[in-house]
Design a protein around this motif. Structure first.
Motif, PDB file in Angstrom:
ATOM      1  N   ASP A 383     -62.452  -0.315-123.160  1.00 14.80           N
ATOM      2  CA  ASP A 383     -63.384   0.604-123.713  1.00 14.80           C
ATOM      3  C   ASP A 383     -64.717  -0.207-123.855  1.00 14.80           C
ATOM      4  OD1 ASP A 383     -64.581   2.742-124.907  1.00 14.80           O
ATOM      5  OD2 ASP A 383     -63.516   2.812-126.864  1.00 14.80           O
ATOM      6  N   TRP A 384     -64.849  -1.422-124.106  1.00  9.95           N
ATOM      7  CA  TRP A 384     -65.921  -2.081-124.388  1.00  9.95           C
ATOM      8  C   TRP A 384     -66.532  -2.097-122.867  1.00  9.95           C
ATOM      9  CZ3 TRP A 384     -69.741  -3.690-126.990  1.00  9.95           C
ATOM     10  CH2 TRP A 384     -70.356  -5.027-126.871  1.00  9.95           C
ATOM     11  N   PHE A 385     -65.661  -2.333-121.796  1.00 13.11           N
ATOM     12  CA  PHE A 385     -66.248  -2.484-120.567  1.00 13.11           C
ATOM     13  C   PHE A 385     -66.504  -1.153-119.874  1.00 13.11           C
ATOM     14  CE2 PHE A 385     -64.479  -6.777-120.813  1.00 13.11           C
ATOM     15  CZ  PHE A 385     -65.787  -7.470-120.572  1.00 13.11           C
ATOM     16  N   GLY A 386     -66.544   0.039-120.875  1.00 16.98           N
ATOM     17  CA  GLY A 386     -66.721   1.296-120.114  1.00 16.98           C
ATOM     18  C   GLY A 386     -65.646   1.903-119.501  1.00 16.98           C
ATOM     19  N   GLN A 387     -64.434   1.350-119.544  1.00 20.70           N
ATOM     20  CA  GLN A 387     -63.219   2.171-118.780  1.00 20.70           C
ATOM     21  C   GLN A 387     -62.420   3.040-119.750  1.00 20.70           C
ATOM     22  OE1 GLN A 387     -63.105   1.056-115.484  1.00 20.70           O
ATOM     23  NE2 GLN A 387     -65.133   0.126-116.166  1.00 20.70           N
ATOM     24  N   ALA A 388     -62.046   4.245-118.835  1.00 25.28           N
ATOM     25  CA  ALA A 388     -61.396   5.239-119.574  1.00 25.28           C
ATOM     26  C   ALA A 388     -59.936   4.903-119.817  1.00 25.28           C
ATOM     27  CB  ALA A 388     -61.440   6.440-118.796  1.00 25.28           C
ATOM     28  N   TRP A 389     -59.474   3.903-119.103  1.00 24.74           N
ATOM     29  CA  TRP A 389     -57.981   3.499-119.166  1.00 24.74           C
ATOM     30  C   TRP A 389     -57.565   2.958-120.820  1.00 24.74           C
ATOM     31  CZ3 TRP A 389     -55.759  -0.978-120.417  1.00 24.74           C
ATOM     32  CH2 TRP A 389     -54.582  -1.477-120.073  1.00 24.74           C
ATOM     33  N   ARG A 390     -56.425   3.360-121.270  1.00 24.07           N
ATOM     34  CA  ARG A 390     -56.113   2.987-122.571  1.00 24.07           C
ATOM     35  C   ARG A 390     -54.674   2.453-122.604  1.00 24.07           C
ATOM     36  NH1 ARG A 390     -60.711   3.204-122.803  1.00 24.07           N
ATOM     37  NH2 ARG A 390     -62.059   4.406-124.147  1.00 24.07           N
ATOM     38  N   GLY A 391     -54.111   2.343-121.503  1.00 21.69           N
ATOM     39  CA  GLY A 391     -52.812   1.688-121.566  1.00 21.69           C
ATOM     40  C   GLY A 391     -51.899   2.437-122.596  1.00 21.69           C
ATOM     41  N   GLN A 392     -50.930   1.551-123.208  1.00 20.80           N
ATOM     42  CA  GLN A 392     -50.112   2.187-124.272  1.00 20.80           C
ATOM     43  C   GLN A 392     -51.011   1.974-125.547  1.00 20.80           C
ATOM     44  OE1 GLN A 392     -47.036   3.639-123.860  1.00 20.80           O
ATOM     45  NE2 GLN A 392     -47.464   3.689-121.776  1.00 20.80           N
ATOM     46  N   GLY A 393     -52.174   1.882-125.617  1.00 19.76           N
ATOM     47  CA  GLY A 393     -52.930   1.525-126.759  1.00 19.76           C
ATOM     48  C   GLY A 393     -53.975   2.740-127.113  1.00 19.76           C
ATOM     49  N   THR A 394     -54.616   2.432-128.233  1.00 21.95           N
ATOM     50  CA  THR A 394     -55.559   3.447-128.808  1.00 21.95           C
ATOM     51  C   THR A 394     -56.901   2.415-129.203  1.00 21.95           C
ATOM     52  OG1 THR A 394     -54.151   4.750-129.636  1.00 21.95           O
ATOM     53  CG2 THR A 394     -56.601   4.901-130.551  1.00 21.95           C
ATOM     54  N   SER A 395     -58.010   2.526-128.586  1.00 16.73           N
ATOM     55  CA  SER A 395     -59.073   1.803-128.710  1.00 16.73           C
ATOM     56  C   SER A 395     -59.614   1.812-130.364  1.00 16.73           C
ATOM     57  CB  SER A 395     -60.304   2.004-127.978  1.00 16.73           C
ATOM     58  OG  SER A 395     -61.461   1.707-128.223  1.00 16.73           O
ATOM     59  N   PHE A 396     -59.971   0.700-130.808  1.00 17.83           N
ATOM     60  CA  PHE A 396     -60.472   0.572-132.066  1.00 17.83           C
ATOM     61  C   PHE A 396     -62.048   0.317-132.122  1.00 17.83           C
ATOM     62  CE2 PHE A 396     -57.946  -3.234-131.825  1.00 17.83           C
ATOM     63  CZ  PHE A 396     -59.039  -4.341-131.811  1.00 17.83           C
ATOM     64  N   LEU A 397     -62.532   0.329-130.796  1.00 16.69           N
ATOM     65  CA  LEU A 397     -63.957   0.206-130.626  1.00 16.69           C
ATOM     66  C   LEU A 397     -64.989   1.050-131.698  1.00 16.69           C
ATOM     67  CD1 LEU A 397     -65.712  -1.885-129.028  1.00 16.69           C
ATOM     68  CD2 LEU A 397     -66.211  -0.077-127.497  1.00 16.69           C
ATOM     69  N   PRO A 398     -64.713   2.267-131.838  1.00 20.72           N
ATOM     70  CA  PRO A 398     -65.431   3.107-132.701  1.00 20.72           C
ATOM     71  C   PRO A 398     -65.794   2.515-133.952  1.00 20.72           C
ATOM     72  CG  PRO A 398     -64.214   4.671-131.114  1.00 20.72           C
ATOM     73  CD  PRO A 398     -63.756   3.071-130.868  1.00 20.72           C
ATOM     74  N   THR A 399     -64.294   2.080-134.550  1.00 20.13           N
ATOM     75  CA  THR A 399     -64.421   1.486-135.803  1.00 20.13           C
ATOM     76  C   THR A 399     -64.970   0.212-135.961  1.00 20.13           C
ATOM     77  OG1 THR A 399     -62.123   2.756-136.240  1.00 20.13           O
ATOM     78  CG2 THR A 399     -62.669   0.825-137.686  1.00 20.13           C
TER      79      THR A 399
END
Length: 403
Positions: A383-399
């Motif tokens: 997410d930090w690098f602007g990629q839409a891929w998440r694999g098996q996870g969920t980004s916590f970047l917004p938090t």
């Protein structure tokens, strides 16, 4: 898990950002939901070490929120932490370094790698002997120092490989550097890696060179790991496709079979920290994935509590230099890949949750909570690098970030 839209950020072109994950190998922080099923009841690597020594001195990790994330004697919570903090739960089957790093990078394993509590079966050993032209001795479960002590003189007499394993999925080959050339040892391990396919698809083949004389054997820094190929797309593949530079420190490239990353191999934590700082001071952009192995290799597997304590406190002393080298659009993540509790009878890895601490000028200090999988970290880096891929996870970047 389906891809998500990248988190909109009001600053910095993603192509100019940097991110660094530092894995403190084996530094777990307590029970995961399935710890008992792995036979690791009571394991809490950093917590138990702290209790065993009457408290740890980790002021810099404390300021990032380590004591807010997990209970550590001597490292109480702080009212105003300087970073994001939380814990992550393992979801892949297994508790080795390969599994842990793959999960961080977004890939879950449905079944653990095979282990060999009674040594490798004849068909595996016979094929290895035929392919390498040397006999095999040992073929047992043992620590590296123990197996060398028991079998080194026999190796000198016979020219045989010392093959051994542990509670983890590893095919380890030890050889004295003066009796069997390093390049021959490496070729033999490469051969073993090609041979070890399902159902004997061991996670790693490890070259374990040593030197010395009876009573004074010593493993050298020329270890090499040969991992099985990741069976799916990882964060490294995604960043490579996006043109994001990727650098490793330590054994990370070995764990991913060299796919998507090349590492500067290091002999110990001191050299690893030097390499990390060099990357921070020179890399114009990109991602660094670093592994500091001494916690696990030198102290956890040897049940060396004072040594483990010293390594933790040495990392804490080095942390300010890393923080000072961060630029405005950098994120530094500190985490682990599994536990390796030196206070328990076991000398092997432990199924544990791991801490996750995050530093950077853009970071909004506060709790990240309990993350459902290590893969949330890889999703956040993507997410930090602007990629839409998440694999098996969920980004916590917004938090994690300031608005």
């Amino acid at each position: 898990m389906p891809a998500s839209a990248p988190t909109p950020l009001p600053h910095a072109d993603p192509a100019l950002r940097r991110a660094l994950i530092v894995v403190l190998d084996g530094v777990g922080c307590g029970a995961a939901p399935d710890t008992d099923a792995y036979g690791d009841t009571g394991s809490d690597t950093i917590g138990n070490i702290a209790r065993a020594v009457g408290g740890l001195t980790l002021p810099n990790l404390q300021q990032l929120g380590l004591g807010n994330a997990t209970a550590v004697l001597g490292v109480p919570p702080v009212d105003h932490p300087r970073g994001g903090y939380g814990v992550m739960l393992p979801r892949s089957s297994g508790k080795d370094s390969t599994t842990g790093h793959w999960e961080i990078a977004g890939l879950h394993l449905e079944k653990p790698f095979p282990t060999y509590p009674h040594g490798f079966p004849p068909e595996v050993i016979d094929a290895f002997v035929a392919a390498t032209g040397r006999p095999v001795i040992a073929n047992c479960v043992a620590s590296g120092t123990e197996v060398i002590s028991r079998f080194a003189e026999e190796q000198q007499r016979t020219g045989a490989w010392i093959v051994y394993t542990s509670a983890d999925s590893v095919f380890q080959v030890a050889a004295h550097e003066e009796w069997i050339p390093l390049e021959e040892l490496y070729r033999a391990c490469e051969t073993a890696r090609l041979m070890l396919v399902a159902p004997h698809d061991a996670s790693r083949v490890i070259a374990r060179p040593f030197v010395g004389t009876p009573g004074q054997w010593k493993r050298t820094a020329n270890r090499r790991d040969y991992s099985i190929q990741p069976p799916g797309i990882t964060l490294l593949d995604v960043l490579e496709s996006a043109g994001v530079p990727r650098d490793g420190v330590g054994k990370v490239d070995d764990l991913f079979a060299g796919r998507g990353i090349r590492s500067r191999h290091t002999t110990d934590n001191v050299e690893g920290l030097e390499a990390i700082l060099q990357w921070l001071n020179t890399a114009p952009r990109g991602f660094c994935f670093a592994n500091l192995v001494d916690f696990d290799q030198q102290f956890g597997h040897r049940n060396d509590v004072p040594g483990f304590q010293g390594a933790l406190e040495a990392f804490d002393r080095a942390l300010p230099s890393l923080l000072a080298a961060l630029r405005e659009d950098d994120l530094l993540f500190i985490t682990a890949d599994h536990g390796n509790d030196p206070t328990t009878p076991s000398t092997d890895h432990a199924r544990e949750r791991v801490p996750v601490l995050v530093a950077g000028a853009r970071v909004r200090a506060g709790s990240l909570g309990t993350r459902d999988t290590f893969s949330d970290l890889g999703a956040t880096v993507a997410d930090w690098f602007g990629q839409a891929w998440r694999g098996q996870g969920t980004s916590f970047l917004p938090t994690l970030l300031h608005a």
